[in-house]
Design a protein around this motif. Structure first.
Motif, mmCIF file in Angstrom:
data_model
loop_
_atom_site.group_PDB
_atom_site.id
_atom_site.type_symbol
_atom_site.label_atom_id
_atom_site.label_comp_id
_atom_site.label_asym_id
_atom_site.label_seq_id
_atom_site.Cartn_x
_atom_site.Cartn_y
_atom_site.Cartn_z
ATOM 1 N N LEU A 42 -36.986 1.909 22.043
ATOM 2 C CA LEU A 42 -38.130 1.925 21.138
ATOM 3 C C LEU A 42 -37.960 3.097 20.187
ATOM 4 N N GLU A 43 -38.250 2.886 18.917
ATOM 5 C CA GLU A 43 -38.002 3.915 17.903
ATOM 6 C C GLU A 43 -39.215 4.083 17.009
ATOM 7 N N TYR A 44 -39.602 5.353 16.821
ATOM 8 C CA TYR A 44 -40.689 5.660 15.888
ATOM 9 C C TYR A 44 -40.321 6.934 15.146
ATOM 10 N N ASN A 45 -40.101 6.807 13.815
ATOM 11 C CA ASN A 45 -39.622 7.918 12.997
ATOM 12 C C ASN A 45 -38.344 8.484 13.614
ATOM 13 N N ASP A 46 -38.348 9.742 13.994
ATOM 14 C CA ASP A 46 -37.138 10.332 14.559
ATOM 15 C C ASP A 46 -37.181 10.408 16.082
ATOM 16 N N GLN A 47 -38.161 9.730 16.707
ATOM 17 C CA GLN A 47 -38.275 9.724 18.158
ATOM 18 C C GLN A 47 -37.790 8.394 18.721
ATOM 19 N N THR A 48 -37.161 8.464 19.895
ATOM 20 C CA THR A 48 -36.709 7.247 20.566
ATOM 21 C C THR A 48 -37.063 7.316 22.047
ATOM 22 N N TRP A 49 -37.309 6.141 22.620
ATOM 23 C CA TRP A 49 -37.574 6.027 24.054
ATOM 24 C C TRP A 49 -36.718 4.881 24.589
ATOM 25 N N GLU A 50 -36.002 5.147 25.670
ATOM 26 C CA GLU A 50 -35.182 4.111 26.291
ATOM 27 C C GLU A 50 -35.925 3.532 27.489
ATOM 28 N N VAL A 51 -36.068 2.219 27.484
ATOM 29 C CA VAL A 51 -36.774 1.517 28.550
ATOM 30 C C VAL A 51 -35.745 0.756 29.374
ATOM 31 N N GLY A 52 -35.565 1.193 30.625
ATOM 32 C CA GLY A 52 -34.568 0.579 31.494
ATOM 33 C C GLY A 52 -35.079 -0.682 32.165
ATOM 34 N N PRO A 53 -34.189 -1.393 32.857
ATOM 35 C CA PRO A 53 -34.561 -2.658 33.523
ATOM 36 C C PRO A 53 -35.696 -2.504 34.530
ATOM 37 N N ASP A 54 -35.742 -1.358 35.230
ATOM 38 C CA ASP A 54 -36.786 -1.173 36.240
ATOM 39 C C ASP A 54 -38.182 -1.193 35.632
ATOM 40 N N VAL A 55 -38.303 -0.666 34.402
ATOM 41 C CA VAL A 55 -39.604 -0.662 33.724
ATOM 42 C C VAL A 55 -39.796 -1.951 32.935
ATOM 43 N N LEU A 56 -38.759 -2.410 32.268
ATOM 44 C CA LEU A 56 -38.855 -3.586 31.414
ATOM 45 C C LEU A 56 -39.267 -4.824 32.205
ATOM 46 N N GLY A 57 -38.777 -4.927 33.427
ATOM 47 C CA GLY A 57 -39.117 -6.090 34.249
ATOM 48 C C GLY A 57 -40.594 -6.169 34.591
ATOM 49 N N SER A 58 -41.258 -5.011 34.635
ATOM 50 C CA SER A 58 -42.691 -5.009 34.959
ATOM 51 C C SER A 58 -43.539 -5.502 33.794
ATOM 52 N N TRP A 59 -42.935 -5.688 32.611
ATOM 53 C CA TRP A 59 -43.664 -6.203 31.459
ATOM 54 C C TRP A 59 -43.572 -7.731 31.356
ATOM 55 N N VAL A 60 -42.847 -8.358 32.271
ATOM 56 C CA VAL A 60 -42.612 -9.794 32.212
ATOM 57 C C VAL A 60 -43.710 -10.546 32.960
ATOM 58 N N ALA A 61 -44.226 -11.580 32.321
ATOM 59 C CA ALA A 61 -45.179 -12.496 32.942
ATOM 60 C C ALA A 61 -44.661 -13.918 32.737
ATOM 61 N N THR A 62 -45.394 -14.910 33.239
ATOM 62 C CA THR A 62 -44.982 -16.308 33.072
ATOM 63 C C THR A 62 -46.182 -17.168 32.686
ATOM 64 N N TYR A 63 -45.907 -18.305 32.087
ATOM 65 C CA TYR A 63 -46.928 -19.320 31.866
ATOM 66 C C TYR A 63 -46.267 -20.691 32.014
ATOM 67 N N VAL A 64 -47.076 -21.698 32.283
ATOM 68 C CA VAL A 64 -46.572 -23.061 32.458
ATOM 69 C C VAL A 64 -46.617 -23.772 31.113
ATOM 70 N N GLU A 65 -45.469 -24.232 30.666
ATOM 71 C CA GLU A 65 -45.375 -24.965 29.407
ATOM 72 C C GLU A 65 -45.306 -26.453 29.718
ATOM 73 N N GLU A 66 -46.233 -27.215 29.139
ATOM 74 C CA GLU A 66 -46.262 -28.651 29.382
ATOM 75 C C GLU A 66 -45.179 -29.350 28.576
ATOM 76 N N GLY A 67 -44.446 -30.245 29.250
ATOM 77 C CA GLY A 67 -43.389 -31.005 28.609
ATOM 78 C C GLY A 67 -43.704 -32.487 28.584
ATOM 79 N N THR A 68 -42.846 -33.260 27.928
ATOM 80 C CA THR A 68 -43.065 -34.702 27.821
ATOM 81 C C THR A 68 -42.963 -35.380 29.186
ATOM 82 N N PHE A 69 -41.954 -34.978 29.952
ATOM 83 C CA PHE A 69 -41.726 -35.610 31.258
ATOM 84 C C PHE A 69 -42.043 -34.667 32.416
ATOM 85 N N SER A 70 -41.887 -33.373 32.210
ATOM 86 C CA SER A 70 -42.178 -32.413 33.271
ATOM 87 C C SER A 70 -42.530 -31.072 32.650
ATOM 88 N N ASP A 71 -43.214 -30.262 33.435
ATOM 89 C CA ASP A 71 -43.592 -28.923 32.975
ATOM 90 C C ASP A 71 -42.547 -27.909 33.410
#
Length: 839
Positions: free
Chosen positions: A410-439
């Protein structure tokens, strides 16, 4: 004055016309007929026609061209008006004459073989074409005024209206007049014939209709409880059920403590049931004032217009009821999903459900609340299959795992923050997407989860100015507030969209999951203005850029065009945007947490140290203005986390292991105790509470609450259908907790059923090198241990017992601390040891 004979003569000289067969006007010209008789097909010149017209006008008697209706004899008509130089002759129609013709029509040789002498007037042709009884001679019309009515004004003729047309016009005029009168009479009033259910609101204003509707239906809604049965058999048996408290605890404990009857019983008030009299009155007022301006009014006067009354329920309360019934009578459907822990995604199993059918439940409740007599129905339930299976969940887990293998910057002006997999994974959620034959199960970066994670990154909170929620305070007399304010902060939706593009190649995933942020309604105008300004600025910038490119041509040597970020780049630039408060005063009013004080409690700390007072004020600021949703469990530790030095807490006195010691955060238990007492006497369920290790005399017996993150916490649950606003206010010597919202009207009674003497305290003697010789002083007085047990009974407004809790406080003895000068240490120890043995 001219007589009829002279008038007719002048008329025949002025116009080459005559009536054929008494009703059909024909155009004739003597010169034209002569031309036709000679076989000359040459057309007449307009000059001749004009000259003939002028000659006719001169030869006519004075006043014959435009006689006055007053001076003319009875039955006479106005003379014809000749239009000089008329540019074009109109085609003659029945009863019509042609005036000022420029180009006379051709005569019909088949019907006449002789030319006429215009100076002697028209002569009828032979052959018996005249009127019946004319002996073959056609006579002039008897009523010349009726034969040529359109000649009076010149121009186009005027047709006479038939009887049916006159009746239609009269009806339209009467209807128009009636509508006009109706508009005047019904201004600001509902039209006649409009009913809301059984209430005739015709002729009422909106306010009057609102009152009438409310007075008719609200008592009907509140008149009786509603019985919800598990089956038809149970409802037919009509066994008297045991009324239960409608709360979340019932749902959780249903299997352990089954109901004694076959039904759930609930009052409409518990569901926030109301008749929306305002909306119904406005709907009634709109009849006949829109597209149905005419037909709506007519329908009201003739057949009547009936509007069905509809009961509205609090959506949160209804959802809670649905969940409770599902938990009690069936089980909720749960889709297989993914879980993240220690850098790895795994799958979780799901299950099919047997659940309440929400739309049918809503329909049944609304119907019952307006029913007279028995209010009972069978709870509508149905089997619900899982939308996805474990294979879908495994695919989602694999996709999410692959997406977070590398860090994000993540970058803002001259500052940067590195987000590793351990933190990035906690930002993941899911939803059910409806399809023609299956969801399918779709993983994505969630806006709320990303925002929570980004805000916790060190230094990122300093970007912009945070938005401020509405802040309430209570001085013991009145509630005051400072309204919410917008701020400037990271555009979290844009960040999440960019992350979804990088990780999952779809920047619209958050939109698909329904996470598009919307600002509070109070700031809609402000947002619209900002968007308009941004659009204008973007357009101006684009236009300036195009002009600059057109003027400069290709970029100068050594000057490169700005490169677009690569598609696989894992750097996200943080842009700022307007940030909006989560709670405004308008929101608080809608949630009804500003009008009623439910409970309050106050404790004092007159002799506390400055450090302890500082800590009390700091944690109070962290906890106040908490908004607790229906069914939510509120926790002190969830809000404050560890009360350590990094958050500004100082060392203060705390009780640990039966002794008073100096510890960072000392004094925060005073606030927890104050909140506990306010919640206790309000009647809300206490989920977690711990007493201090030793008895504190400044608090009521057994009414203290200790905190120690993360082990000791204070929690309580909002088991009502309404929001609760929790405030913590303080001054230099006291702290007050107050609870605001819709009062559940619980009545709380207590009974102290246990007071047992515990272990006696011990004495500890310590040397103080600063004491003068022989000095001995009590530093902390000892207190014996004991056990206090309190039973709390919670009743509803009708006297029904809805909750019964036992709170036990097991206090250890409080060690007595004696300080003395070093030269009398051993002597003092022996003294107190002997006293302990005697006791």
């Amino acid at each position: 004055m001219v007589d009829a004979k002279s008038y007719r003569k002048s008329l025949s000289n002025s116009l080459p016309l005559y009536a054929d067969s008494g009703d059909k006007a024909r155009k004739r010209s003597g010169s034209e007929s002569a031309a036709k008789a000679k076989g000359d097909s040459k057309k007449l010149k307009s000059k001749k026609t004009t000259k003939a017209a002028k000659s006719s006008q001169k030869s006519a008697p004075k006043g014959s061209q435009k006689p006055s209706s007053k001076s003319a004899p009875k039955g006479s008509v106005k003379g014809p008006k000749v239009v000089k130089g008329s540019p074009k002759q109109s085609k003659a129609t029945k009863g019509e004459r042609v005036q000022g013709t420029k180009k006379p029509p051709k005569s019909n040789p088949s019907k006449t073989s002789k030319s006429f002498n215009s100076s002697n007037g028209p002569k009828p042709p032979k052959g018996g074409q005249g009127p019946k009884g004319s002996n073959g001679k056609k006579k002039p019309p008897k009523n010349l005024g009726k034969a040529y009515p359109s000649s009076i004004d010149g121009g186009k003729p005027k047709k006479r209206l038939g009887k049916g047309a006159k009746i239609a016009i009269a009806a339209i005029l009467l209807l128009a007049i009636g509508c006009g009168i109706d508009v005047l009479l019904t201004k600001d009033k509902i039209h006649a014939g409009v009913h809301v259910g059984s209430v005739d609101v015709g002729g009422m204003t909106v306010d009057e209709a609102k009152t009438a509707i409310n007075e008719t239906y609200q008592p009907m809604i509140d008149s009786a409880d509603i019985y919800m049965y598990e089956s038809e058999e149970a409802m037919e048996a009509q066994e008297k059920p045991t009324k239960i408290a409608f709360d979340y605890e019932t749902m959780l404990s249903f299997e352990k403590n089954p109901l004694e009857g076959p039904a759930f019983v609930i009052s409409p008030a518990t569901l926030g049931a109301t008749i929306d009299s305002e909306a119904l009155a406005q709907e009634a007022y709109a009849v006949g004032r829109g597209w149905d301006f005419f037909f709506g009014r007519v329908r009201g006067y003739t057949f009547g217009v009936e509007i069905d009354p509809v009961v509205t329920l609090d959506q949160g309360s209804f959802t809670a009821l649905s969940e409770m019934l599902t938990g009690a009578l069936g089980n909720a459907m749960v889709n297989p999903n993914i879980a993240f822990s220690e850098g790895t995604f795994t799958t979780t199993e799901g299950n099919d459900g047997y659940m309440v059918v929400d739309d049918k439940l809503m329909e049944s409740l609304q119907k019952m609340m307006l029913a007279e007599g028995d209010r009972a129905f069978v709870v509508p339930m149905q089997n619900v299959k899982m939308q996805v299976d474990l294979r879908d969940a495994q695919k989602a887990a694999d996709k999410a795992q692959a997406a977070i293998t590398e860090p994000i910057t993540l970058e803002y002006n001259d500052q940067t923050w590195e987000v590793g997999p351990d933190v990035l994974g906690s930002w993941v959620a899911t939803y059910v997407e409806e399809g023609t034959f299956s969801d399918s199960l779709v993983p994505y970066i969630s806006v709320p989860l990303a925002q929570e994670g980004i805000e916790s990154l060190k230094g990122i909170g300093s970007i912009g100015t945070p938005a401020q929620n509405v802040k309430f305070s209570y001085d013991g007399k009145e509630l005051t507030w400072v309204d919410a304010q917008t701020g400037i902060g990271p555009n979290y939706y844009e960040i999440a969209s960019r992350l979804n593009t990088i990780l999952f190649n779809d920047g619209e995933l958050a939109t698909n999951a329904g996470e598009v942020p919307e600002p509070p309604s109070e700031f809609a105008d402000e947002l619209a203005e900002e968007e308009a300004e941004e659009a204008k600025s973007d357009a101006e910038s684009e236009a300036a850029s195009e002009d600059e490119e057109a003027a400069d041509g290709e970029p100068a040597e050594g000057e490169a065009e700005e490169a677009e970020p690569e598609a696989d780049s894992r750097t996200v630039v943080i842009n700022v945007t307007t940030s909006y408060p989560k709670l405004t005063y308008e929101d608080a009013e809608k949630l009804q947490v500003t009008g009623h004080l439910i409970s309050k409690h106050r404790t004092t700390y007159k002799w506390a140290s400055k450090e302890k007072v500082h800590n009390i004020h700091l944690i109070s600021d962290m906890l106040t203005n908490s908004l607790i949703a229906p069914g939510e469990t509120w926790s002190v530790n969830d809000i404050t986390g560890a009360c350590n030095a990094s958050k500004g807490f100082k060392e203060g006195g705390s009780i640990i292991g039966g002794k008073i010691v100096s510890e960072v955060g000392g004094g925060i238990c005073q606030v927890a105790t104050t909140i506990y007492d306010a919640v206790f006497y309000a009647g809300y369920p206490i989920v977690e509470r711990h007493n201090h290790s030793t008895y504190v005399a400044s608090y009521d017996d057994g009414m203290d609450a200790a905190l120690s993150y993360p082990y000791l916490d204070f929690k309580f649950k909002n088991n009502t259908n309404n929001y609760i606003l929790l405030l913590v206010d303080y001054d230099d010597t006291s702290v007050t907790c107050s609870l605001w919202g819709i009062d559940p009207e619980y009545v709380v009674k207590t009974e102290q059923i246990r007071w047992d003497k515990g272990e006696e305290y011990k004495t500890e003697v310590v040397a103080n090198e600063y004491f003068s010789s022989g000095k001995v002083e009590v530093n902390t007085y000892g207190v014996n241990g004991h056990i206090i047990g309190i039973m709390r009974y919670v009743y509803d407004a009708k006297g029904n017992l809805v909750d019964k809790d036992y709170f036990e406080s097991n206090y250890e003895p409080k060690t007595q601390i004696i300080e003395c000068a070093p030269d009398v240490l051993e002597q003092t120890k022996k003294k107190y040891e002997d006293e302990d043995k005697k006791s």
